[in-house]
Scaffold this active site. Structure first.
Site, PDB file in Angstrom:
ATOM      1  N   GLY A  93      95.276 -19.755  77.789  1.00 55.65           N
ATOM      2  CA  GLY A  93      94.666 -18.843  76.838  1.00 55.65           C
ATOM      3  C   GLY A  93      95.378 -17.508  76.891  1.00 55.65           C
ATOM      4  N   THR A  94      96.338 -17.308  76.016  1.00 53.58           N
ATOM      5  CA  THR A  94      97.193 -16.133  76.065  1.00 53.58           C
ATOM      6  C   THR A  94      97.528 -15.696  74.653  1.00 53.58           C
ATOM      7  OG1 THR A  94      98.187 -16.893  78.141  1.00 53.58           O
ATOM      8  CG2 THR A  94      99.414 -15.242  76.892  1.00 53.58           C
ATOM      9  N   THR A  95      97.677 -14.381  74.451  1.00 54.54           N
ATOM     10  CA  THR A  95      98.175 -13.908  73.173  1.00 54.54           C
ATOM     11  C   THR A  95      99.456 -13.128  73.407  1.00 54.54           C
ATOM     12  OG1 THR A  95      97.496 -12.930  71.052  1.00 54.54           O
ATOM     13  CG2 THR A  95      97.013 -11.649  73.049  1.00 54.54           C
ATOM     14  N   SER A 116      96.346 -11.899  78.502  1.00 59.06           N
ATOM     15  CA  SER A 116      95.761 -13.226  78.695  1.00 59.06           C
ATOM     16  C   SER A 116      94.457 -13.212  79.466  1.00 59.06           C
ATOM     17  CB  SER A 116      96.773 -14.099  79.455  1.00 59.06           C
ATOM     18  OG  SER A 116      96.260 -15.372  79.737  1.00 59.06           O
TER      19      SER A 116
END
Length: 592
Positions: A403-405, A422
């Site tokens: 789950g990372t941007t 993240s």
């Protein structure tokens, strides 16, 4: 344009820009109608046949993020005279509301940027440490399977994102700090329709968090925010988070101390005491991001690629490229079996070193200069048989659906920012402090519990990190600010972007649209192992002939599983900025 006027105008455009997706909110239930790998995209007049769209071009700045509204926020900050750092912070803060399945103020952040005044690439490590009161003995007692659980208080380390933003702003910010928190707070207060990919991820993440066997200490808070309808929102339904809006306004008014040594820190400490956790206000107050010197390797054609040092996995991309530069990749052909084979073998070799050496440098000695040397790259390349899979097994696996941007912003003054942030896995630990509207990361599950591992858990230690921003120079000048989110997919994805552009001549957007491979089954810094050569997963766009040839080489070939990362990038030429966004995500690239 004033902030509220800007956001109001965006709201007015909502039905056209995003709200129209609500017309198709039932699409998930009609999967058989759209799950058609035999149908290919429509034809384009120019460019790569597989490209989804063109690179976006401008002269005064560019931004690419995983959500259209966050990109618009970044562009507005640039138009108001903000720096690329200002725009990146504002966009990242907005993404914490817009894309909570990937990031938020309960997570960590890393950044590389081109400093035009200093004329060099600068790095910042914004990762947090484990709680001082949590001992290795306690962690082992509460980890019956020999690995730290990915949900609950045991997995929580100090969030470093807000302090990292503050540190960046103190050096490079032009607009007032509170102006950077305001767009995100306004969005969280007013609400926003959720796009397709984020809705799908939230559905699976929340199902994992709320099931009884997850044993998360407290889930009422996160349910109240993301399951207001008794379920998670479907595509096109509006999500609001007034608690997060209030928290962001407190940070806007009080700066980093509001979070780490003020009212927010007090709430966090009380929350963890209530649920039986370990984090304290003292842990939070001690958090400070570190300026670090990025590592780099010279690839070919004047391109030098940069990565942050451990506790990040940044050198892994560099090791892969250091190995691959010993082969004539261009001669092998784009997405050919021989090209993918060499890249995957380079990955296996680099990941073995990653598992053996990478940890918090405050607790371990890491021979980075040796690992990134040309001599060592040549030695590793010599282990690869160009026509056959190596027999040596590299067991274990990293989470490739992290789950990372990732976002990239460039400004008119020549600054280029590559920033990644993240929760670690999806929505993180599942824990949300009372009334604050954000969930804590589960980065602590990245520690090992094995004696002798440099990454073994210790109080006040930073865990091994998968999130890595990317940056590249060309002939000594800033060229590419890029990233590919997704746990262990990140160095694999970054390597593919570089080879696609440098060896195969693809443009900025086409380099990301090109179908990808991913290898699972390497040794891991967490100490989890699995025998065998692993599995080579290939997206549907890889030609069948390539798949068959790889199988003949000895690879176990797997299919697509949507775990091939999320790419964003901005690029600088002599005359302009280019920007590209990931077709596998909900994002948008814009330039001015």
């Amino acid at each position: 344009m004033h902030r509220r006027t800007f956001l109001s105008s965006l709201s007015a455009l909502g039905p056209l820009a995003l709200g129209a997706s609500s017309l198709f909110s039932g699409r998930a239930s009609a999967t058989p109608l759209v799950d058609r790998p035999d149908i290919r995209a429509g034809d384009r007049l120019a460019g790569a046949s597989f490209a989804s769209r063109s690179t976006v071009w401008g002269t005064k700045g560019a931004a690419a993020t995983s959500h259209p509204r966050a990109t618009l926020v970044a562009i507005d900050i640039l138009k108001r005279g903000g720096s690329a750092v200002d725009a990146a912070i504002a966009a990242n803060a907005s993404l914490g509301f817009l894309e909570p399945t990937a990031n938020g103020i309960g997570g960590d952040a890393f950044c590389m940027l081109w400093d035009p005044k200093a004329g060099k690439v600068v790095g910042l490590n914004g990762s947090g440490r484990s709680p001082a009161a949590l001992s290795l003995e306690t962690v082992r007692e509460q980890s019956p399977k020999g690995r730290i659980p990915s949900l609950g208080a045991l997995s929580v380390s100090v969030p470093g994102a807000v302090d990292a933003w503050w540190t960046l702003h103190q050096r490079y910010g032009l607009l007032p700090w509170k102006d950077l928190m305001a767009p995100a707070a306004d969005l969280a207060e007013q609400g926003m329709p959720i796009p397709l990919m984020i809705a799908a991820r939230m559905r699976s993440d929340m199902a994992r968090i709320v099931k009884p066997e997850s044993n998360v200490e407290e889930i009422d808070n996160i349910r109240k925010v993301y399951m207001t309808r008794g379920r998670t929102p479907n595509e096109g339904e509006v999500v609001r988070n007034p608690d997060l809006a209030r928290t962001l306004r407190m940070i806007g008014e009080g700066g980093r101390d509001a979070y780490y040594d003020g009212p927010i820190a007090d709430t966090i400490e009380v929350y963890f005491k209530r649920i039986g956790g370990w984090m304290t206000r003292a842990d939070l107050a001690a958090q400070h991001a570190k300026w670090v010197e990025p590592n780099h390797v010279d690839y070919r054609d004047g391109v030098s690629v940069y990565g942050l040092p451990p506790n990040s996995q940044g050198p892994t991309t560099l090791q892969m490229l250091s190995i691959l530069k010993n082969f004539d990749m261009a001669e092998l052909g784009l997405v050919s079996a021989k090209s993918i084979h060499l890249q995957a073998e380079a990955k296996r070799l680099a990941f073995e070193d990653r598992a053996k050496w990478f940890a918090d440098p405050d607790f371990a000695e890491i021979p980075i200069e040796h690992l990134l040397s040309d001599e060592y790259g040549q030695q590793r390349a010599a282990l690869i048989n160009p026509g056959k899979v190596m027999e040596r097994a590299f067991p274990g696996d990293a989470p490739h659906k992290g789950g990372t941007t990732y976002l990239s912003v460039s400004d008119a003054n020549g600054m280029m920012v590559s920033l990644i942030q993240s929760n670690f896995a999806g929505m993180g630990s599942g824990l949300m402090p009372d009334g604050l509207g954000f969930s804590f990361q589960n980065r602590g599950s990245g520690f090992s519990l094995q004696d002798g591992s440099p990454n073994i858990y210790a109080p006040g230690k930073r865990p091994f990190h998968t999130i890595i921003p990317g940056f590249a120079l060309k002939d000594g000048a800033p060229w590419l600010s890029f990233g590919v989110m997704g746990g262990g997919m990140q160095p694999q994805g970054q390597t593919q972007i570089i080879t696609n552009m440098v060896d195969y001549g693809l443009g900025l957007q086409a380099a990301g649209d090109c179908p990808r491979w991913r290898h699972d089954g390497s040794s891991e810094p967490t100490g989890v192992y699995k025998p065998g050569v692993g599995e080579l997963r290939l997206e549907n766009g890889i030609p069948d002939a390539t798949k068959a040839e790889l199988a003949a080489m000895g690879w176990t070939v797997g299919g697509t599983d949507a775990g091939f990362g999320g790419y964003q990038a901005t690029m600088k030429t002599e005359e302009a900025y280019g920007a590209a966004s990931e077709m596998r995500k909900d994002g948008l690239a814009l330039a001015i």
